[in-house]
Design an enzyme around this catalytic site. Sequence first.
Site, mmCIF file in Angstrom:
data_model
loop_
_atom_site.group_PDB
_atom_site.id
_atom_site.type_symbol
_atom_site.label_atom_id
_atom_site.label_comp_id
_atom_site.label_asym_id
_atom_site.label_seq_id
_atom_site.Cartn_x
_atom_site.Cartn_y
_atom_site.Cartn_z
ATOM 1 N N ASN A 1 4.552 0.779 -45.895
ATOM 2 C CA ASN A 1 4.741 0.389 -47.295
ATOM 3 C C ASN A 1 6.080 -0.322 -47.421
ATOM 4 O OD1 ASN A 1 3.789 0.716 -50.221
ATOM 5 N ND2 ASN A 1 5.918 1.418 -50.329
ATOM 6 N N GLU A 2 6.032 -1.583 -47.858
ATOM 7 C CA GLU A 2 7.241 -2.361 -48.114
ATOM 8 C C GLU A 2 8.221 -2.295 -46.940
ATOM 9 O OE1 GLU A 2 7.397 -2.217 -52.987
ATOM 10 O OE2 GLU A 2 8.663 -0.835 -51.867
ATOM 11 N N GLU B 1 1.261 -4.221 -55.886
ATOM 12 C CA GLU B 1 2.032 -3.425 -56.845
ATOM 13 C C GLU B 1 2.670 -4.340 -57.878
ATOM 14 O OE1 GLU B 1 5.092 -0.811 -55.444
ATOM 15 O OE2 GLU B 1 3.945 -0.177 -53.685
#
Length: 669
Positions: free
Chosen positions: A152-153, A310
């Site tokens: 994630n990221e 997101e």
Amino acid sequence: MTTARRLRLPGIAYGGDYNPEQWPEEVWAEDVRLMREAGVNMVSVNIFSWALLEPREGEFDFSRLDRILALLHEHGIAADLATPTAAPPAWFFRKHPQALPVDRDGRQLSYGSRQTFCPSSPAYREAALRIARALGERYGDHPAVVMWHIHNEYGCHNAECYCDTSAQAFRRWLRERYGDLDTLNDAWGTTFWSQWYYDWDEIIPPRTTGAVPNPTHRLDWRRFCSDELLSLYTAERDLLRELAPQIPATTNFMVNFSFEALDYWRWAPELDIVSNDHYLRSTDPESEIDIALSGDLVRSLAGGPWLLMEHSTGAVNWQPVNRAKTPGELRRNALAHVARGADGIAYFQWRAAKAGAEQWHSAMLPHAGTDSQIWRDVVQLGADLGALAEVRGSTTAARVAVVWDWNAHWAVEAESQPSGELRFVDLVRDWYRPLWQAGVAVDFVRPDADLSGYGLVLAPSLYLVDDAGAANLTGFAERGGTLAVGFHSGAVDANCHVRLGGYPGAFREALGVRTDELFPLLPGESLTLSDGGTASLWSERVALAGAETVTSYTSGPLTGVPAVTRHSYGEGVAWYLATRPDPATLAALLARICEEAGVQPVVAGVPTGVEVVRRTGADAEYLFLIDHAGSGAEVPAEGVELLTGKDVSGWVTVPPGGAAVVREPRNRP
């Protein structure tokens, strides 16, 4: 979306991060019921669940995740299943304290948040691949799982680690890049300040030192850090691809105002589906332009449609002041992303957290529950996206390309520049803004990209450019295209060595100018221009070498010196902007350049503040109109307005602060 591995999901994906482990299990039934009500068809799960899945090293408990995936599948909601490797559990760091990251000042950071690992740690890599393998083996054929959400990221909080393990990995990377120390010393210019290296082990990361670091050392460090994180992604991806070759993989980029750590041109080809996270700045009065720029850049990285993984329904929690969105802004933001190529809209997160670091971050289901404006907006957006299902897979065509390069970004903002006020993203946005206002479609490109499909190429800020990129851009003009270049471009080569003989270095011949000295301006200082405008930030003593003067300075030490030039080069034209004109002056100049290059807006005569984008499908075109000014508009169109289902003949009405999406026939006049 870059390979044959496609997202097996009809229509536009809609949902968000779902963290049911944060709630009692009796809440889950309400969650899926409300997801159906809102039109949610895909959620990302398991992103931060490592500690629950692997309570002790090598011991796994999948019982909770089994029930979550079964519940989602039962209710027709697909799972974007994450590997939870962005947040290793506490037991991992107690056993492997050497895996904690070290900052530039030599301080080892502690665990207790997320992304608290060294990207070069062998212990971390082994543990990450172990849990990724366990997930792939258990869920590779699960009917709910339609995509792998790897990590994630990447690099969000640990893009750089300066520990000794990272130093060893950096040396390996340098050996592969340069082969021998003589080549490295030449590339880094190490005869300056007695920095010559006689042994690979003498090379360390660019840690805090007493003076300015070597710019090439620092640039190669940035390149290494991006590549090191990319190697973690590809390792997990390759493992999951082996176990479940039919499931596409992604990881969420962060193409927005605040993140610059990774070279996404290198990352994008490694993703089956390109996805992005995007958040607004509360202090940005024109955040709709930031959304558009980011969306165009992500679409360009993807080479087509992409997923918004997101964004926020309202306020975030990590800015000094976190402002809620204004009425209608949630809808406008989401539809603007779709207009720019997003085939999926997702939020962080589904249900607002009541505890933890992000408890004040907005969500699809807010703390106030369903009796809230955010919830009503979320349900309305779900209906909108359902009405736009046929838009999925359509693309956007542009005749204008804007050059974007992360190496140039890193290099121009390094220490000891002629001006410390240069900000790559701000300079690019300066040029992007009037194009957005005029409704001109834009792609972003690498310096070495295929430019044959464009009529106009803009390079607002390209301080660093390698020989191949420079030749590609100047060759575009020579073959008949129009090229416009911003100040302080072409100044250094790929190793940050100044191109000698005068500025703007690599572009002198094509631009028909030569600068012998730079005159950056102080903050707040401005100069007047012969066209009635003003200029700030930068000026330089330009001498004509074949070009013609378009605008000159009328004040200051460079009075009478060209500020903007135009040069016929080969079969094309090359423009040079040797300063930063005020917004109105720059808009007028770019309008002239576009007109000469034969570039037209998507739709002519649309009122200021109404965003105009066209996506093209196999059988129809889709005209997106989004009113950010709040005044509404009447825009010429023919077809069917998809959000209302009404026929459109001649004109479509865009409500104040609203949107319209018109399906137009491909053979429109």
